[in-house]
Design a protein around this motif. Structure first.
Motif, PDB file in Angstrom:
ATOM      1  N   LEU A  11       0.928  -0.993  -0.082  1.00 19.97           N
ATOM      2  CA  LEU A  11       0.053  -0.030   0.194  1.00 19.97           C
ATOM      3  C   LEU A  11       0.832   1.451  -0.530  1.00 19.97           C
ATOM      4  CD1 LEU A  11      -2.752   1.681  -0.246  1.00 19.97           C
ATOM      5  CD2 LEU A  11      -2.424   0.672   2.644  1.00 19.97           C
ATOM      6  N   LEU A  12       0.401   1.804  -0.626  1.00 14.36           N
ATOM      7  CA  LEU A  12       0.837   3.256  -1.014  1.00 14.36           C
ATOM      8  C   LEU A  12       0.212   4.849  -0.996  1.00 14.36           C
ATOM      9  CD1 LEU A  12       4.003   5.090  -2.009  1.00 14.36           C
ATOM     10  CD2 LEU A  12       3.401   4.681  -4.261  1.00 14.36           C
ATOM     11  N   ILE A  13       0.532   5.735  -0.085  1.00 14.71           N
ATOM     12  CA  ILE A  13      -0.247   6.520   0.002  1.00 14.71           C
ATOM     13  C   ILE A  13       0.223   7.709  -0.787  1.00 14.71           C
ATOM     14  CG2 ILE A  13      -1.737   7.924   1.612  1.00 14.71           C
ATOM     15  CD1 ILE A  13      -2.188   5.030   2.128  1.00 14.71           C
ATOM     16  N   ALA A  14       0.216   8.672  -0.962  1.00 18.13           N
ATOM     17  CA  ALA A  14       0.201   9.481  -1.828  1.00 18.13           C
ATOM     18  C   ALA A  14       0.111  11.198  -1.454  1.00 18.13           C
ATOM     19  CB  ALA A  14       0.897   8.986  -3.102  1.00 18.13           C
ATOM     20  N   ASP A  15       0.275  11.636  -0.644  1.00 21.25           N
ATOM     21  CA  ASP A  15      -0.546  12.931  -0.355  1.00 21.25           C
ATOM     22  C   ASP A  15      -0.376  14.394  -0.777  1.00 21.25           C
ATOM     23  OD1 ASP A  15      -1.706  15.144   0.888  1.00 21.25           O
ATOM     24  OD2 ASP A  15      -1.179  14.680   2.920  1.00 21.25           O
ATOM     25  N   GLU A  16      -0.410  14.466  -1.786  1.00 20.79           N
ATOM     26  CA  GLU A  16      -0.709  16.064  -2.450  1.00 20.79           C
ATOM     27  C   GLU A  16       1.239  15.877  -3.414  1.00 20.79           C
ATOM     28  OE1 GLU A  16      -2.709  18.129  -3.898  1.00 20.79           O
ATOM     29  OE2 GLU A  16      -3.909  17.873  -2.486  1.00 20.79           O
ATOM     30  N   PRO A  17       1.920  14.499  -3.859  1.00 22.68           N
ATOM     31  CA  PRO A  17       3.044  14.366  -4.625  1.00 22.68           C
ATOM     32  C   PRO A  17       3.777  15.510  -5.789  1.00 22.68           C
ATOM     33  CG  PRO A  17       1.861  12.817  -5.590  1.00 22.68           C
ATOM     34  CD  PRO A  17       0.668  13.254  -4.703  1.00 22.68           C
ATOM     35  N   THR A  18       2.600  16.021  -5.569  1.00 28.86           N
ATOM     36  CA  THR A  18       2.832  17.047  -7.303  1.00 28.86           C
ATOM     37  C   THR A  18       2.555  17.792  -7.677  1.00 28.86           C
ATOM     38  OG1 THR A  18       1.432  16.197  -8.714  1.00 28.86           O
ATOM     39  CG2 THR A  18       2.989  15.046  -9.432  1.00 28.86           C
ATOM     40  N   THR A  19       1.946  18.878  -6.368  1.00 30.72           N
ATOM     41  CA  THR A  19       1.821  19.980  -6.196  1.00 30.72           C
ATOM     42  C   THR A  19       2.989  21.012  -6.317  1.00 30.72           C
ATOM     43  OG1 THR A  19      -0.153  19.093  -4.657  1.00 30.72           O
ATOM     44  CG2 THR A  19       0.580  21.688  -4.338  1.00 30.72           C
ATOM     45  N   ALA A  20       4.041  20.754  -5.768  1.00 30.00           N
ATOM     46  CA  ALA A  20       5.135  21.450  -5.786  1.00 30.00           C
ATOM     47  C   ALA A  20       5.660  21.284  -7.169  1.00 30.00           C
ATOM     48  CB  ALA A  20       5.785  21.423  -4.538  1.00 30.00           C
ATOM     49  N   LEU A  21       5.575  20.728  -8.068  1.00 25.17           N
ATOM     50  CA  LEU A  21       6.520  20.433  -9.014  1.00 25.17           C
ATOM     51  C   LEU A  21       5.505  21.250 -10.623  1.00 25.17           C
ATOM     52  CD1 LEU A  21       7.332  17.197  -8.923  1.00 25.17           C
ATOM     53  CD2 LEU A  21       8.153  18.638  -8.288  1.00 25.17           C
ATOM     54  N   ASP A  22       6.442  22.052 -11.774  1.00 22.85           N
ATOM     55  CA  ASP A  22       5.382  22.291 -12.917  1.00 22.85           C
ATOM     56  C   ASP A  22       5.019  21.399 -13.548  1.00 22.85           C
ATOM     57  OD1 ASP A  22       7.630  21.072 -14.291  1.00 22.85           O
ATOM     58  OD2 ASP A  22       8.811  22.671 -13.888  1.00 22.85           O
ATOM     59  N   VAL A  23       4.227  22.334 -14.301  1.00 20.75           N
ATOM     60  CA  VAL A  23       3.583  20.670 -15.145  1.00 20.75           C
ATOM     61  C   VAL A  23       3.748  19.946 -16.393  1.00 20.75           C
ATOM     62  CG1 VAL A  23       1.492  20.295 -16.321  1.00 20.75           C
ATOM     63  CG2 VAL A  23       1.673  22.991 -15.527  1.00 20.75           C
ATOM     64  N   THR A  24       4.409  20.026 -16.278  1.00 24.52           N
ATOM     65  CA  THR A  24       5.807  19.168 -17.495  1.00 24.52           C
ATOM     66  C   THR A  24       6.809  17.924 -16.128  1.00 24.52           C
ATOM     67  OG1 THR A  24       6.912  20.580 -18.841  1.00 24.52           O
ATOM     68  CG2 THR A  24       7.728  18.705 -18.931  1.00 24.52           C
ATOM     69  N   VAL A  25       6.864  18.732 -14.582  1.00 28.19           N
ATOM     70  CA  VAL A  25       7.739  17.313 -13.980  1.00 28.19           C
ATOM     71  C   VAL A  25       6.228  16.658 -13.948  1.00 28.19           C
ATOM     72  CG1 VAL A  25       9.100  16.807 -12.085  1.00 28.19           C
ATOM     73  CG2 VAL A  25       9.218  18.465 -13.616  1.00 28.19           C
ATOM     74  N   GLN A  26       5.193  17.321 -13.142  1.00 25.98           N
ATOM     75  CA  GLN A  26       4.209  16.770 -12.561  1.00 25.98           C
ATOM     76  C   GLN A  26       3.804  15.610 -13.393  1.00 25.98           C
ATOM     77  OE1 GLN A  26       0.594  18.438 -10.884  1.00 25.98           O
ATOM     78  NE2 GLN A  26      -0.050  18.469 -12.755  1.00 25.98           N
ATOM     79  N   ALA A  27       3.254  15.767 -14.745  1.00 25.14           N
ATOM     80  CA  ALA A  27       2.877  14.623 -15.817  1.00 25.14           C
ATOM     81  C   ALA A  27       4.478  13.312 -15.574  1.00 25.14           C
ATOM     82  CB  ALA A  27       2.941  14.792 -17.840  1.00 25.14           C
ATOM     83  N   GLN A  28       5.246  13.860 -15.218  1.00 27.16           N
ATOM     84  CA  GLN A  28       6.502  12.449 -15.593  1.00 27.16           C
ATOM     85  C   GLN A  28       5.625  11.930 -14.303  1.00 27.16           C
ATOM     86  OE1 GLN A  28       9.957  14.529 -15.853  1.00 27.16           O
ATOM     87  NE2 GLN A  28      10.086  15.160 -18.033  1.00 27.16           N
ATOM     88  N   ILE A  29       6.545  12.931 -13.196  1.00 28.82           N
ATOM     89  CA  ILE A  29       6.510  11.941 -12.249  1.00 28.82           C
ATOM     90  C   ILE A  29       4.805  10.854 -12.184  1.00 28.82           C
ATOM     91  CG2 ILE A  29       5.637  12.161  -9.231  1.00 28.82           C
ATOM     92  CD1 ILE A  29       8.912  13.076 -10.351  1.00 28.82           C
ATOM     93  N   LEU A  30       4.245  11.961 -12.488  1.00 28.38           N
ATOM     94  CA  LEU A  30       2.860  11.175 -12.122  1.00 28.38           C
ATOM     95  C   LEU A  30       2.377   9.784 -13.174  1.00 28.38           C
ATOM     96  CD1 LEU A  30      -0.128  13.699 -12.454  1.00 28.38           C
ATOM     97  CD2 LEU A  30       0.407  11.543 -10.130  1.00 28.38           C
ATOM     98  N   GLU A  31       3.697   9.532 -14.349  1.00 29.49           N
ATOM     99  CA  GLU A  31       3.642   8.112 -15.515  1.00 29.49           C
ATOM    100  C   GLU A  31       4.177   8.017 -14.316  1.00 29.49           C
ATOM    101  OE1 GLU A  31       4.607   7.547 -20.097  1.00 29.49           O
ATOM    102  OE2 GLU A  31       5.120   9.647 -19.196  1.00 29.49           O
ATOM    103  N   LEU A  32       5.449   7.829 -13.704  1.00 29.79           N
ATOM    104  CA  LEU A  32       6.390   6.877 -13.308  1.00 29.79           C
ATOM    105  C   LEU A  32       5.665   6.050 -11.745  1.00 29.79           C
ATOM    106  CD1 LEU A  32       9.556   5.793 -12.226  1.00 29.79           C
ATOM    107  CD2 LEU A  32       9.078   8.373 -11.009  1.00 29.79           C
ATOM    108  N   MET A  33       4.787   7.107 -11.546  1.00 31.97           N
ATOM    109  CA  MET A  33       3.679   6.265 -10.075  1.00 31.97           C
ATOM    110  C   MET A  33       2.976   5.047 -10.491  1.00 31.97           C
ATOM    111  SD  MET A  33       3.256   9.574  -7.658  1.00 31.97           S
ATOM    112  CE  MET A  33       2.779   8.239  -5.808  1.00 31.97           C
ATOM    113  N   ASP A  34       2.439   5.755 -11.478  1.00 34.68           N
ATOM    114  CA  ASP A  34       1.134   4.983 -12.107  1.00 34.68           C
ATOM    115  C   ASP A  34       2.659   3.871 -12.795  1.00 34.68           C
ATOM    116  OD1 ASP A  34      -1.498   4.521 -13.200  1.00 34.68           O
ATOM    117  OD2 ASP A  34      -0.867   4.209 -15.163  1.00 34.68           O
ATOM    118  N   THR A  35       3.330   3.133 -13.414  1.00 36.20           N
ATOM    119  CA  THR A  35       3.786   2.722 -14.144  1.00 36.20           C
ATOM    120  C   THR A  35       4.464   1.488 -13.077  1.00 36.20           C
ATOM    121  OG1 THR A  35       4.406   3.845 -15.772  1.00 36.20           O
ATOM    122  CG2 THR A  35       6.110   2.128 -15.581  1.00 36.20           C
TER     123      THR A  35
END
Length: 270
Positions: free
Chosen positions: A175-199
């Motif tokens: 189980l992984l809890i992710a609390d606003e994990p991309t809020t402090a990042l710019d849009v491009t990096v946010q998309a990369q982090i979300l794709e990484l976590m999903d994978t």
């Protein structure tokens, strides 16, 4: 079959005027490999749920009620030692602010290695170093052999968040809890982090609770979603149903408040 079952969860914080209820009767279940989004504005109680699931409410002197069952274990019955053994091993968390999460005076490789040292004490130093390097490479940090000895301030915001994710997934938690994990990042990096976590969660069949105020983020990575307001769930269901056909006025307000340049499934839900 569920890996996590939450029923009638309440979280009360002490105050001079008496207890303040931040979470009021929240219930949901989560299956292995599935992703649940908890969405709502600031003060809705969503982060309090994440802290309760991680057993991190002692410092705030919160009182927890209801039931939380993880893989057959009653989380509310655990003592501090049992929580320490579970946390970081089978349940892990990715926080919003990587710079606040990481120790500024320790090299990032050592901070990931600490997870192995505590939970896998039989691993040798060489094995831990190799496992840490592999994790940094896996989360997409370039030149990982050099970056492993960097301090947090020497890395970009996106790289620091990747380090935090690497530490969280080091032992392949259930189980992984992710609390606003991309809020402090710019849009491009946010998309990369979300794709990484999903994978990563799909590869490891990890269940995840994604806490966010951003419906586009929830639409991108979640299977199910609960919408919270004032500590109460006002709407719940599949992401497609809730975001395409919202039944509650508050959910519709959240959808209407999104910026027009939003990412993810904007075209579907706009």
């Amino acid at each position: 079959m569920s890996i996590l079952s939450v029923s009638g969860l309440t979280v009360d914080y002490p105050s001079r005027g008496g207890a303040v209820r931040a979470v009021d009767g929240v219930s949901f279940t989560l299956a292995p490999g599935s992703v649940l989004g908890i969405v709502g504005e600031s003060g809705s109680g969503k982060s309090s749920i994440g802290m309760a699931l991680m057993g991190l409410t002692a410092a705030s002197h919160a009182t927890i009620g209801g039931t939380m069952t993880f893989d057959g274990t009653d989380l509310l019955s655990l003592n501090r030692s049992q929580w320490r053994n579970l946390r970081g091993d089978r349940i892990a968390m990715v926080f919003q602010d990587a710079m606040a999460t990481l120790n500024p005076v320790l090299r990032v490789g050592d901070q990931i290695a600490d997870v192995f040292r505590y939970h896998r004490p039989k691993m040798s130093r060489r094995e831990i170093r190799a496992a840490t390097l592999s994790l940094l490479e896996r989360v997409g940090i370039r030149d990982a052999a050099r970056r492993i000895d960097s301090f947090p301030h020497q890395l970009s915001g996106g790289m620091r968040q990747r380090v935090v994710i690497a530490a969280a997934i080091a032992l392949k938690p259930d189980l992984l809890i992710a609390d606003e994990p991309t809020t402090a990042l710019d849009v491009t990096v946010q998309a990369q982090i979300l794709e990484l976590m999903d994978t990563l969660i799909r590869e490891q069949n990890t269940a995840m609770v994604m806490i966010s105020h951003d419906l586009d983020v929830v639409g991108d990575v979640c299977d199910q979603v609960v919408v919270m307001k004032d500590g109460v769930i006002v709407e719940a269901g599949s992401v497609d149903d809730v975001l395409s056909r919202p039944q509650h006025s508050y959910t519709r307000q959240l959808l209407d408040a999104r910026p027009i340049f939003g990412a993810g499934r904007e075209a579907q839900y706009g």
